[in-house]
Design a protein around this motif. Structure first.
Motif, PDB file in Angstrom:
ATOM      1  N   GLY A   1       7.072   6.724   2.868  1.00 34.56           N
ATOM      2  CA  GLY A   1       5.829   7.666   3.058  1.00 34.56           C
ATOM      3  C   GLY A   1       6.193   9.077   3.488  1.00 34.56           C
TER       4      GLY A   1
ATOM      5  N   THR B   1       4.697  11.701   0.666  1.00 36.39           N
ATOM      6  CA  THR B   1       3.298  11.694   0.814  1.00 36.39           C
ATOM      7  C   THR B   1       2.785  12.548   1.857  1.00 36.39           C
ATOM      8  OG1 THR B   1       2.933   9.741  -0.747  1.00 36.39           O
ATOM      9  CG2 THR B   1       1.263  10.333   0.984  1.00 36.39           C
TER      10      THR B   1
ATOM     11  N   ARG C   1       3.367   6.446  -6.347  1.00 32.19           N
ATOM     12  CA  ARG C   1       2.952   6.126  -5.010  1.00 32.19           C
ATOM     13  C   ARG C   1       1.566   5.753  -4.836  1.00 32.19           C
ATOM     14  NH1 ARG C   1       7.181  10.036  -5.651  1.00 32.19           N
ATOM     15  NH2 ARG C   1       8.530  10.221  -3.811  1.00 32.19           N
TER      16      ARG C   1
ATOM     17  N   ASP D   1       3.149   1.496  -7.902  1.00 26.85           N
ATOM     18  CA  ASP D   1       3.614   1.577  -6.542  1.00 26.85           C
ATOM     19  C   ASP D   1       5.310   1.582  -6.522  1.00 26.85           C
ATOM     20  OD1 ASP D   1       3.830   2.964  -4.021  1.00 26.85           O
ATOM     21  OD2 ASP D   1       3.127   1.406  -2.841  1.00 26.85           O
TER      22      ASP D   1
ATOM     23  N   TYR E   1       7.924   3.663  -6.686  1.00 25.14           N
ATOM     24  CA  TYR E   1       9.182   4.574  -6.113  1.00 25.14           C
ATOM     25  C   TYR E   1      10.085   3.985  -5.459  1.00 25.14           C
ATOM     26  CZ  TYR E   1      11.518   8.430  -4.883  1.00 25.14           C
ATOM     27  OH  TYR E   1      12.678   9.432  -4.296  1.00 25.14           O
TER      28      TYR E   1
ATOM     29  N   SER F   1       5.836  -1.673   3.336  1.00 27.83           N
ATOM     30  CA  SER F   1       5.049  -1.025   2.362  1.00 27.83           C
ATOM     31  C   SER F   1       4.603  -1.871   1.248  1.00 27.83           C
ATOM     32  CB  SER F   1       5.823  -0.016   1.800  1.00 27.83           C
ATOM     33  OG  SER F   1       6.932  -0.355   0.847  1.00 27.83           O
TER      34      SER F   1
ATOM     35  N   LYS G   1       4.974  -3.436  -7.990  1.00 22.30           N
ATOM     36  CA  LYS G   1       5.586  -2.919  -6.831  1.00 22.30           C
ATOM     37  C   LYS G   1       7.008  -3.320  -6.851  1.00 22.30           C
ATOM     38  CE  LYS G   1       5.455  -1.229  -2.118  1.00 22.30           C
ATOM     39  NZ  LYS G   1       6.108   0.118  -2.509  1.00 22.30           N
TER      40      LYS G   1
END
Length: 453
Positions: free
Chosen positions: A110, A113, A315, A329, A331, A337, A436
């Motif tokens: 995170g 972000t 993300r 998602d 990344y 996560s 993901k």
């Protein structure tokens, strides 16, 4: 950076200018010989796979004015003993003249972000300088300071780790006054051996804070007390539970693209429309509001600015495709996560099936088995209609998903990115899917999206 005579620039970085026309000026930089713009100074980075010194002729032919190098190379160059230290000296030159607050942001997940949210929350102060994208390494982070302008009121610096000492190095020239650690997870486990090692590496940010500064930490983090030990300043917390200085009291997804997040910061209520979904991302909002409050901004005013944040791709990015909706998602991925993304998809409305593409999580070392099994347990409880696993370690997740209630018939194993593409091509209008996995897998390739600008 304003155009600077090469001789003066060489002094800033502690180097020797060789072969330059004295009228040449330095103002822009390039790290990739394939991305040279006319007038750039090419940085010859020696990596584990490639040595930038070998690509100097290509950079010069593409328009570079010269090279910042650790050894003599063809064409004009500035010779330095150590490129990393030279860039740190460059950053120090600019940082030394800035008297405003500097917010250092790190964490296992995170970071980027949160950096965007913090910059938005601080915008009432005026223009804010921040890292573009996720430029957070020993090569890219120093260049942030060359973009400093007289009008900037604060700087937000994202900091990544490659091992012990990395954060300390980045902090040595950025000199943060506020340090924000989003969480202690599992990323880069192989470099530091354990989550305690990650705590120590991230804690380097807190260790350099001035006594008048502030450390901003996640209240529910099981490593919180260890991080407190590192803090050389006041410690403030954000989270969902009672006791957090900035506490989230409401989270409600509006649609696939946004959610209402509200809370209380030091007794003052705030609310915003977050331009993303996910309870874990709402924590990043709370962290940003708290940082703004530390710097004297009313929490309600700071929160109101977060709605205008532009978040980076991959993300929790929403991709609409032939009537189906995909949460991309890719990344990076770690157990917290991954589980948070699974829970987010489970909470969102879907007219059709809920599907998932789960790639393996890498760089987990001794935690690999337990991490993948924890993700499998979350998938079993979520009750998705079909899940495609990709990567050898995901066999552990599949096994655990079955043990937690998922039907074996709902599980597929992929051996190639083409298998992932075929799985996604079978989505129907109304279906919803999560994609993901670790960055190295590049699962987004299966969507064949246009490159982000």
């Amino acid at each position: 950076m304003k155009p600077t005579p090469v001789k003066e620039f060489a002094e800033w970085v502690g180097g020797e200018a060789v072969g330059f026309d004295p009228t040449v000026v330095i103002s822009t930089f390039a790290l990739d010989s394939n991305a040279i713009q006319a007038g750039d100074l090419f940085l010859a980075i020696k990596g584990s796979k490639f040595d930038g010194h070998d690509f100097v002729p290509q950079a010069l032919s593409s328009g570079a004015v010269g090279t910042l190098a650790e050894r003599h190379v063809p064409g004009p160059h500035i010779l330095v003993e150590n490129l990393v230290q030279a860039l740190a000296k460059l950053a120090t030159h600019f940082r030394s003249g800035f008297e405003g607050p500097v917010v250092g942001v790190t964490g296992s997940a995170g970071k980027t972000t949160t950096k965007e949210f913090v910059a938005s929350a601080l915008s009432p102060l005026g223009p804010i300088l921040k890292n573009p994208g996720n430029r957070n390494s020993e090569y890219t982070s120093p260049l942030l300071w060359t973009d400093l302008q007289p009008g900037h009121q604060a700087v937000v610096v994202e900091m990544a780790i490659r091992g012990f000492g990395q954060i300390a190095h980045l902090a040595s020239f950025s000199k943060p006054t506020v340090g924000l650690v989003t969480n202690i997870g599992y990323a880069h486990m192989e470099m530091v051996e354990s989550r305690f090692g990650i705590t120590m590496a991230k804690g380097e940010l807190l260790d350099v804070l001035p006594s008048y500064g502030a450390a901003v930490l996640w209240f529910e983090d099981d490593m919180l007390e260890w991080l407190r030990i590192w803090a050389a300043s006041e410690v403030l917390t954000f989270g969902y539970e009672d006791g957090a200085d900035c506490r989230i009291t409401e989270y409600q997804a509006i649609d696939w693209h946004s959610a209402i997040v509200a809370g209380s910061c030091n007794g003052m209520r705030w609310e915003t429309k977050m331009p993303a979904v996910g309870r874990h991302i709402a924590l990043n909002v709370a962290a940003a509001v708290l940082v703004a409050a530390v710097l004297g901004i009313d929490p309600e005013r700071a929160a109101a600015q977060i709605e205008h944040s532009v978040l980076p791709p991959m993300r929790m990015e929403v991709v609409e495709r032939d009537g189906a909706t995909i949460l991309l998602d890719t990344y990076n991925a770690s157990p917290p996560s991954m589980i948070a993304a699974i829970q987010t998809l489970a909470d969102l409305p879907a007219q059709g099936r809920r599907l998932a593409v789960i790639g393996e999580m890498r760089e987990l070392g001794q935690y690999t088995e337990n991490a993948h099994r924890s993700v499998g347990a979350a998938l079993g409880e979520a009750g998705f209609d079909r899940v495609l696993f990709y990567g050898p370690a995901t066999a552990l997740a599949a096994e655990e998903a079955i043990q937690n209630g998922m039907s074996p018939s709902a599980i597929l194993m992929a051996s190639s990115i083409e298998d992932v593409e075929q799985f996604l091509n079978q989505m129907q209008p109304g279906d919803a899917a999560l994609i993901k996995g670790s960055r190295a897998l590049e699962l987004e390739r299966a969507l064949k999206l246009e490159p982000h600008s």
